[in-house]
Design an enzyme around this catalytic site. Structure first.
Site, PDB file in Angstrom:
ATOM      1  NE  ARG A 119     -35.091  42.451  37.320  1.00 54.78           N
ATOM      2  CZ  ARG A 119     -34.169  41.609  37.770  1.00 54.78           C
ATOM      3  NH1 ARG A 119     -33.119  41.308  37.033  1.00 54.78           N
ATOM      4  NH2 ARG A 119     -34.298  41.048  38.966  1.00 54.78           N
ATOM      5  CG  HIS A 146     -34.989  42.784  43.857  1.00 54.96           C
ATOM      6  ND1 HIS A 146     -36.096  42.187  43.270  1.00 54.96           N
ATOM      7  CD2 HIS A 146     -33.906  42.092  43.392  1.00 54.96           C
ATOM      8  CE1 HIS A 146     -35.686  41.204  42.483  1.00 54.96           C
ATOM      9  NE2 HIS A 146     -34.372  41.117  42.548  1.00 54.96           N
ATOM     10  CD  GLN A 149     -32.966  38.322  45.809  1.00 56.44           C
ATOM     11  OE1 GLN A 149     -32.969  38.198  44.598  1.00 56.44           O
ATOM     12  NE2 GLN A 149     -32.579  37.335  46.614  1.00 56.44           N
ATOM     13  CG  ASP A 241     -26.735  43.453  45.282  1.00 60.16           C
ATOM     14  OD1 ASP A 241     -26.342  42.607  44.457  1.00 60.16           O
ATOM     15  OD2 ASP A 241     -27.583  44.335  45.005  1.00 60.16           O
ATOM     16  CB  CYS A 281     -29.782  39.274  45.553  1.00 58.77           C
ATOM     17  SG  CYS A 281     -28.659  40.492  44.840  1.00 58.77           S
ATOM     18  NE  ARG A 309     -36.506  36.471  43.642  1.00 54.27           N
ATOM     19  CZ  ARG A 309     -36.037  37.203  42.622  1.00 54.27           C
ATOM     20  NH1 ARG A 309     -34.740  37.260  42.397  1.00 54.27           N
ATOM     21  NH2 ARG A 309     -36.845  37.918  41.861  1.00 54.27           N
TER      22      ARG A 309
HETATM   23  N1   CP Z   1     -31.438  38.246  42.113  1.00 49.44           N
HETATM   24  C1   CP Z   1     -32.047  38.514  40.943  1.00 49.44           C
HETATM   25  O1   CP Z   1     -33.006  39.265  40.874  1.00 49.44           O
HETATM   26  O2   CP Z   1     -31.520  37.858  39.873  1.00 49.44           O
HETATM   27  P1   CP Z   1     -31.839  38.149  38.344  1.00 49.44           P
HETATM   28  O3   CP Z   1     -31.288  39.502  38.013  1.00 49.44           O
HETATM   29  O4   CP Z   1     -31.125  37.048  37.615  1.00 49.44           O
HETATM   30  O5   CP Z   1     -33.321  38.105  38.119  1.00 49.44           O
HETATM   31  N1  NVA Z   2     -28.516  45.564  42.855  1.00 47.71           N
HETATM   32  C1  NVA Z   2     -28.497  44.672  41.710  1.00 47.71           C
HETATM   33  C2  NVA Z   2     -29.415  43.522  41.933  1.00 47.71           C
HETATM   34  C3  NVA Z   2     -29.480  42.527  40.808  1.00 47.71           C
HETATM   35  C4  NVA Z   2     -30.419  41.404  41.087  1.00 47.71           C
HETATM   36  C5  NVA Z   2     -28.928  45.465  40.472  1.00 47.71           C
HETATM   37  O1  NVA Z   2     -29.845  46.284  40.547  1.00 47.71           O
HETATM   38  O2  NVA Z   2     -28.296  45.274  39.429  1.00 47.71           O
END
Ligand code: CP
Ligand code: NVA
Length: 321
Positions: A119, A146, A149, A241, A281, A309
């Site tokens: 990430r 993502h 997701q 989101d 998400c 997930r």
């Molecule tokens: N939706 C998602 O990716 O959640 P987290 O940020 O908790 O991993």
């Molecule tokens: N769009 C959000 C998704 C989190 C899972 C972010 O990038 O913070």
């Protein structure tokens, strides 16, 4: 439903072995459909108490430059289910956090690990890491995409609605990482995807063109509008989101104003089909991008979606590693 032996033979799809999983643009529609079916089958197995250890002895490194609840836990638990091990690494604590190059990091990680999940703030950095890593690199969220997701999102719609083809999937909100992957995934499955964003927060133009082509090849469509009601009308699934993603906190106050007409509330979902599915998400901000009445209402599947997930990623891990 499938049994262990079927699962085992399913995950022996040669074309997926050793691949990176950075964006769903790198995969064919047939491969995405295969991974979704495998995730569905592996979930049935898991619910029946069957967890064939197809990754026995394998180790996944999990690097995080940003916060996470779902991604971290589902990858770690997924590796345990598959008989392997997930290793959590905060990027701040690695030497990369104090300047070791991405290329050297990739070469070193390849000596120890069977796969890397990352990430990261920058998608470009993840591409560079993948270039210098000999084991599969899986995108656990970047500024652009993502994909894990999106696999869980479509698995959830598939479970609730059955066939995905021809369903109207409406994404209403910020044209962000989650939106990018969701729309591409829906296009692969021949869905009719509608995206509604405020002006200035549009879905990435280049990606929109690519998603349109993928959708058309699968008998679906992708449209973009500034009108949330147009997107919500007759929707089978409504997705949103957060308005402010991780790293954009300084823009939060402006975004609250710019997105005010894009809240998913009872009035807006009144335009969708009666049995529409609400997805997010997570994490969510109640009374900002979605009202509690919708996210905690009877059409909401957000917790099943979060749980998926695990199953979607197990299919990816088993196939790639
Ligand atoms: N939706 C998602 O990716 O959640 P987290 O940020 O908790 O991993
Ligand atoms: N769009 C959000 C998704 C989190 C899972 C972010 O990038 O913070």
């Amino acid at each position: 439903m499938t049994n262990n032996n079927q699962t085992k033979s399913l995950i022996e799809k040669e074309s997926l072995k050793g691949r990176d999983f950075l964006t769903l643009l790198d995969y064919s529609s047939e491969e995405i459909a295969y991974l979704l079916q495998l995730a569905y089958d592996m979930k049935q197995d898991t619910l029946a108490g069957k967890k064939p250890p197809v990754l026995a002895g394998k180790t996944l490194g999990m690097i995080f430059e940003k916060h996470s609840t779902r991604t971290r836990i589902s990858f770690e638990v997924g590796m345990i289910h598959l008989g392997g091990h997930g290793l959590f690494m905060n990027a701040r604590d690695l030497q990369i956090g104090r300047g070791e190059s991405v290329s050297d990091t990739g070469k070193v990680l390849s000596q120890f690990l069977d796969g890397v999940m990352i990430r990261a703030k920058s998608h470009k950095m993840v591409e560079e890491l993948a270039e210098h890593t000999t084991v599969p690199v899986i995108n656990g969220l970047t500024d652009l995409f993502h994909p894990c997701q999106a696999m869980a999102d479509l698995l959830t719609i598939k479970e609730v609605k059955g066939d995905l083809k021809g369903q109207k999937l409406s994404y209403i909100g910020d044209g962000n990482n989650v939106a990018h992957s969701l729309v591409i995934a829906g296009a692969h499955m021949g869905m009719n995807v509608a995206v509604a964003t405020p002006k200035g927060y549009e879905y990435h133009a280049g990606l929109l063109e690519k998603a349109k082509k993928i959708a058309e090849a699968n008998g679906g469509s992708v449209t973009a509008t500034y009108d949330p009601i147009e997107a919500a009308t007759d929707a089978d699934a409504i997705y949103t989101d957060v308005w402010t993603s991780m790293g954009q906190e300084e823009e939060a106050a402006k975004r609250l104003i710019d997105f005010k007409d894009f809240q998913i509330n009872d009035q807006l979902v009144g335009h969708a089909k009666k049995d529409y599915v609400f997805l997010h998400c997570l994490p969510a901000h109640r009374e900002e991008e979605v009202t509690a009445s919708v996210i905690d209402g009877e059409n909401s599947y957000v917790f099943q979606q979060a749980g998926n997930r695990l199953h979607a990623q197990k299919a990816v891990l088993a196939s790639l590693l």
